[in-house]
Enzyme design. Structure first.
Site, PDB file in Angstrom:
ATOM      1  N   CYS B 139      22.260 -17.830 -61.149  1.00 51.22           N
ATOM      2  CA  CYS B 139      22.744 -19.342 -62.203  1.00 51.22           C
ATOM      3  C   CYS B 139      21.210 -18.817 -62.931  1.00 51.22           C
ATOM      4  O   CYS B 139      20.163 -19.165 -61.721  1.00 51.22           O
ATOM      5  CB  CYS B 139      23.247 -20.498 -61.544  1.00 51.22           C
ATOM      6  SG  CYS B 139      24.734 -20.671 -62.281  1.00 51.22           S
ATOM      7  N   ASN B 204      26.366 -13.002 -63.759  1.00 52.33           N
ATOM      8  CA  ASN B 204      25.947 -14.366 -64.336  1.00 52.33           C
ATOM      9  C   ASN B 204      25.618 -14.238 -66.150  1.00 52.33           C
ATOM     10  O   ASN B 204      25.026 -13.034 -66.458  1.00 52.33           O
ATOM     11  CB  ASN B 204      25.270 -15.026 -63.178  1.00 52.33           C
ATOM     12  CG  ASN B 204      25.261 -16.319 -63.105  1.00 52.33           C
ATOM     13  OD1 ASN B 204      25.235 -16.795 -64.481  1.00 52.33           O
ATOM     14  ND2 ASN B 204      25.707 -16.458 -62.342  1.00 52.33           N
ATOM     15  N   THR B 205      24.797 -15.127 -65.781  1.00 51.68           N
ATOM     16  CA  THR B 205      24.596 -16.114 -67.162  1.00 51.68           C
ATOM     17  C   THR B 205      23.462 -15.221 -67.853  1.00 51.68           C
ATOM     18  O   THR B 205      22.102 -15.469 -66.592  1.00 51.68           O
ATOM     19  CB  THR B 205      24.563 -17.257 -67.756  1.00 51.68           C
ATOM     20  OG1 THR B 205      23.938 -17.925 -67.088  1.00 51.68           O
ATOM     21  CG2 THR B 205      26.061 -17.674 -67.722  1.00 51.68           C
ATOM     22  N   CYS B 392      28.466  -0.333 -93.254  1.00 50.23           N
ATOM     23  CA  CYS B 392      29.619   0.522 -94.164  1.00 50.23           C
ATOM     24  C   CYS B 392      30.802  -0.811 -94.267  1.00 50.23           C
ATOM     25  O   CYS B 392      31.140  -1.655 -93.073  1.00 50.23           O
ATOM     26  CB  CYS B 392      29.808   1.359 -94.352  1.00 50.23           C
ATOM     27  SG  CYS B 392      30.938   1.188 -95.806  1.00 50.23           S
TER      28      CYS B 392
END
Lengths: 455, 436
Positions: B139, B204-205, B392
């Site tokens: 974290c 994790n973040t 595209c």
């Protein structure tokens, strides 16, 4: 909705066929505006094409991919500016343009999936707040001392005047009617520009300043063409069309309830209370253009029971787009093709029916096999086109063809110092957007001719 | 019907879809809802040491990036570890595990960086009969300021040290959860392995400020006029997670180290991609926080259909299959030539391929042919970069075609040349040096 019964006599033309609430629902916005989230989602559908086909299809060449991207990026005011830069009447065009045959037809998503980006609705989303604010976002140019006379405060005249104002050229608009806007105010279907939008937009355009409008001043009657040429540095003719075409049938001018659609729509547009406007129970409309569709749909919305459009050729030849034809049909209007009127029938002084003959086309010529049929009618609207109104030009040596003024790419007429645009010129498409483009191009040409900096 | 059962470190679950340690797994009621919905396992939201409970903000704790139509592209958060009493959590974990024997129940932990703290918490967690622990070294917000979370994960020596303590003080499997907020993910992964960890989980973040509110001139979201970076997750982080998982999967020093993949897994396909890179389980959070627990039904069904279609009976049949294809740039075949090709029947003529190639690449797509709007690749300029195909709007309209016969008009060289890479390329300085 309930249809009030009006039994007296054979001819049933009466006001108040529907109650106020029903009329109000019927004449509500044809395409309700997009809310912010809807607009952003729709804007994200735009592919921001290279050399965008939609922009090429727009008579005023609005940078459509850019304004849509501005909407997607939460820059609504910037989007409005992008539109107004090309088309100061972008608000009305968003409502009345036949987008299905212009930008939206060209949209690559139309080719890909049959669902073009709804450019018209997005354009309306972009422009609505600016017009509601009532102030042109452009600054009037420093006065150059040059002055232009503009005949007609319709889309062409207003667009021309606005562009001239930016260039510092003052203008005086001579308008025969008591209000500005031209067909926006008097002609287009009510449900396409509700809540006095045409007047609001005209005020928005005029707010730039440097534009004087003389209402009730008709060319030929109240002001002379030669005087304008003498008194102003430039003259722009945006007179629109004049007299409507007639069927040429016996009793056409005498029978009650045989009505010119253009006149009736003008009354409808100016009516304060639509429930007081008389309309037939059984209505026949002759014609195949937008006016025919507009009068048919609005008759239905006023409470007419049976409305039939009769057109002499096939649906593909009708000037009304497929979208408009479908709008009529889903409004309950019957469209009959391949028939033309041969006589009007009356009961006493009033119309009671119209006799048609079937038609077909042989080698490009319209012919009739001889069969006829009759449609019961309390009211007949003629919507078979308008002619130019050039009498007021006092026989000036100006090139005219097919009743319309001939102009070059800069919208110059053959007469020096005279420009023209909108429905009165030859080759036009009778669209608001084309008229705006004419006014814009003419203003550029006028500014250049008068030695004023490019606009 | 494919067998989705998973055995990760001896921990069995009916499918590889686990809920990651995060708000959805903070309490019994949520976890039981998840199990009823079909989730194969859960990593219980991170527990801290005994004592006064953690205090969270009372203002907004989540921020987001939205795509068109408010589709959630990424989420971030500044929530801390569980703010519930340790005893309540332990009691609930025990109850849930007892009631759901067939599901995996891992407990995430984060305590101060000293051996006693870890020893103490491990002893308590073992009493719950849960299946294992995951060490939250990831974290990046809040707890890291107090020397925990990513503050540990960013220092491989700490990772190894704590992993070793944990292995010394528990019989349970130990998973180390890695932070992506680091230069080379291999270092903490190797450290975890050296410390004896049974597996790593990642990512994790990611440190993030989702937006700045230009009216208030504060981060969006702010609390009483101030904001802080949070940890970002969701679909936007998946490519980063894939790259990091791949790095570990193909690292010789990490060979055999089990991986539990985390990072933007939203559909069965995302999960299958991580499994193809060697992951044993797929942990999910944002997708559940966006749509609710029911999405696992799609994941189970999709993975099962995919495996049936490919003839994979068990997850291990395709696990890690993509790993050998991942290599260093220097090993890529420089003689492999592709050219873009535009399918004129599919082309809707938006022209985006042309303008991006013209403005930002190699001027290799014509916009007109014989005066008509038509987009055609100019092989003499095309380097096969793939940009046109990517921009595209029509799927499958532009493809990269492998050229095998003839001469490349761009280089004048034969298309068919033996494979050769940078390690042997004459322009490579080290090759020149070796030749001298």
């Amino acid at each position: 909705m309930t249809i009030a019964a009006h039994p007296p006599g054979l001819s049933d033309v009466a006001p108040g066929r529907l109650d106020e609430a029903s009329v109000s629902v019927n004449f509500a916005d044809l395409h309700p505006p997009l809310a912010r989230h809807e607009a952003k989602v729709e804007a994200e559908r735009c592919y921001f094409c290279f050399d965008a086909p939609c922009q090429k299809a727009c008579p005023t060449s609005i940078d459509i991919p850019l304004f849509i991207r501005q909407i997607a990026a939460d820059n609504r005011y910037g989007a409005a500016r992008t539109i107004f830069d090309a088309n100061i009447m972008g608000g009305m065009c968003a409502r009345v343009c036949p987008t299905e045959t212009l930008c939206e037809e060209a949209c690559v998503r139309e080719a890909a999936e049959g669902k073009p980006v709804t450019i018209g609705l997005l354009q309306r989303y972009a422009t609505d707040p600016a017009i509601a604010a009532g102030k042109s976002p452009y600054a009037r140019g420093a006065p150059t001392g040059r002055r232009a006379a503009i005949v007609g405060a319709g889309p062409a005249g207003l667009a021309c005047a606005h562009a001239l104002a930016i260039a510092g050229i003052e203008s005086t608009i001579f308008e025969a009617h008591p209000k500005a806007g031209g067909l926006n105010e008097y002609g287009i279907a009510a449900y396409k520009a509700i809540d006095g939008f045409a007047a609001k937009e005209a005020a928005f355009i005029l707010s730039i300043g440097g534009i004087e409008v003389r209402y009730g001043a008709a060319l030929g009657r109240d002001v002379k063409f030669d005087d304008l040429r003498r008194d102003y540095d430039a003259v722009f003719l945006g007179t629109g069309l004049g007299a409507t075409n007639k069927l040429g049938l016996a009793r056409e001018g005498e029978l009650e309830n045989v009505v010119d659609a253009v006149d009736y729509i003008a009354r409808l547009r100016q009516a304060e209370d639509l429930t007081k406007l008389p309309v037939g129970r059984r209505v026949v409309v002759i014609g195949g253009g937008m006016t025919a569709i507009d009068i048919a749909v609005q008759s239905k919305k006023l409470g007419a029971q049976n409305v039939t459009i009769v057109y002499r050729r096939g649906a593909d030849k009708m000037k009304a787009s497929r979208f408009e034809r479908e709008l009529a049909q889903t409004s309950g209007v019957v469209i009959r093709t391949w028939a033309r009127p041969v006589s009007l029938e009356g009961h006493g002084d009033a119309l009671s029916g119209v006799v048609f003959e079937d038609t077909h086309e042989r080698d490009g010529v319209l012919a009739s096999p001889g069969s006829v049929f009759r449609i019961e009618a309390d009211m007949l609207f003629t919507a078979i086109g308008q002619r130019g109104a050039l009498d007021a030009l006092d026989g000036a040596p100006i090139d005219v063809k097919d009743g319309r003024i001939v102009v070059d790419a800069e919208r110059r007429t053959s007469l020096e110092g005279v420009w023209a645009g909108g429905d009165c010129v030859l080759g036009g498409e009778d669209l608001t957007v084309s008229a705006v483009e004419d006014g814009k191009q003419a203003a550029r040409s006028i500014a250049a001719a008068l030695g004023v900096a490019r606009i | 019907m494919a067998d989705l059962r998973t055995n990760f470190l001896g921990v069995k679950s009916p499918n590889p879809f686990w809920l990651a340690s995060a708000p959805p797994t903070d309490r019994k009621v949520n976890v039981e809802r998840a199990f009823r919905a079909g989730w194969g396992g859960v990593v219980w939201k991170t527990l801290g040491e005994a004592g006064p409970p953690i205090v969270n903000v009372s203002g907004a704790r989540y921020g987001a990036i939205h795509g068109p139509d408010r589709r959630l592209i990424a989420l971030n958060n500044i929530e801390l570890i569980t703010d519930r009493d340790l005893e309540i959590n332990l009691q609930e974990i025990k109850e849930v595990k007892r009631a759901w024997r067939d599901r995996a129940l891992i407990v995430s932990l984060m305590v101060p960086c000293d051996e006693d703290s870890w020893k103490a918490i491990l002893a308590r967690v073992e009493e719950t009969d849960c299946d294992g622990v995951e060490l939250n070294f990831g974290c990046p917000h809040g707890m890291s300021e107090r020397g925990m979370g990513s503050a540990v994960g960013q220092v491989p020596e700490y990772v190894e040290m704590v992993a070793r303590w944990c292995k010394a003080h528990t019989r349970m499997p130990v998973i180390v959860k890695l932070t992506p907020n680091i230069t080379d993910i291999k270092n903490p992964a190797r450290a975890a392995k050296n410390g004896g960890a049974d597996a790593v989980s990642l990512i994790n973040t990611i440190n993030s400020i989702m937006a700045i509110d230009l009216d208030s001139m504060t981060p969006d979201v702010a609390i009483d006029g101030k904001g802080t970076h949070g940890g970002m997750c969701g679909p936007a982080v998946k490519p980063i997670a894939l790259a990091m998982v791949a790095e570990i999967a193909r690292d010789r020093e990490c060979a055999g180290l089990p991986i539990s993949a985390i990072g933007g897994i939203t559909t069965w396909r995302d999960a299958a991609e991580f499994i193809a890179l060697g992951a044993g389980t797929a942990q999910v959070c944002t997708a559940a926080m966006t749509y609710g627990f029911k999405i696992v039904e799609e994941m189970i069904s999709g993975l099962s259909s995919f495996m049936d279609a490919k003839g994979y009976a068990r997850i291990d049949d395709f696990r890690g299959r993509a790993v050998p294809s991942i290599t260093d740039w220097q090993n890529l075949n420089l003689n492999f030539v592709v050219k873009a090709e535009i399918d004129q029947d599919l082309c809707i003529k938006c022209g985006r391929c042309h303008i991006v190639c013209e403005d930002t690449s190699h001027q290799a797509i014509f916009a007109h042919v014989n005066g008509k709007r038509r987009f055609v690749v100019n092989d003499a300029e095309c380097v096969g970069c793939n940009l046109c195909a990517l921009v595209c709007p029509v799927e499958g309209c532009i493809t990269l075609v492998h050229k095998t016969a003839g001469v490349d008009p761009r280089t004048g060289l034969d298309y068919a040349r033996p494979a050769a890479n940078w390690t042997t390329h004459p322009n490579n300085p080290s090759v020149q040096k070796a030749a001298e």
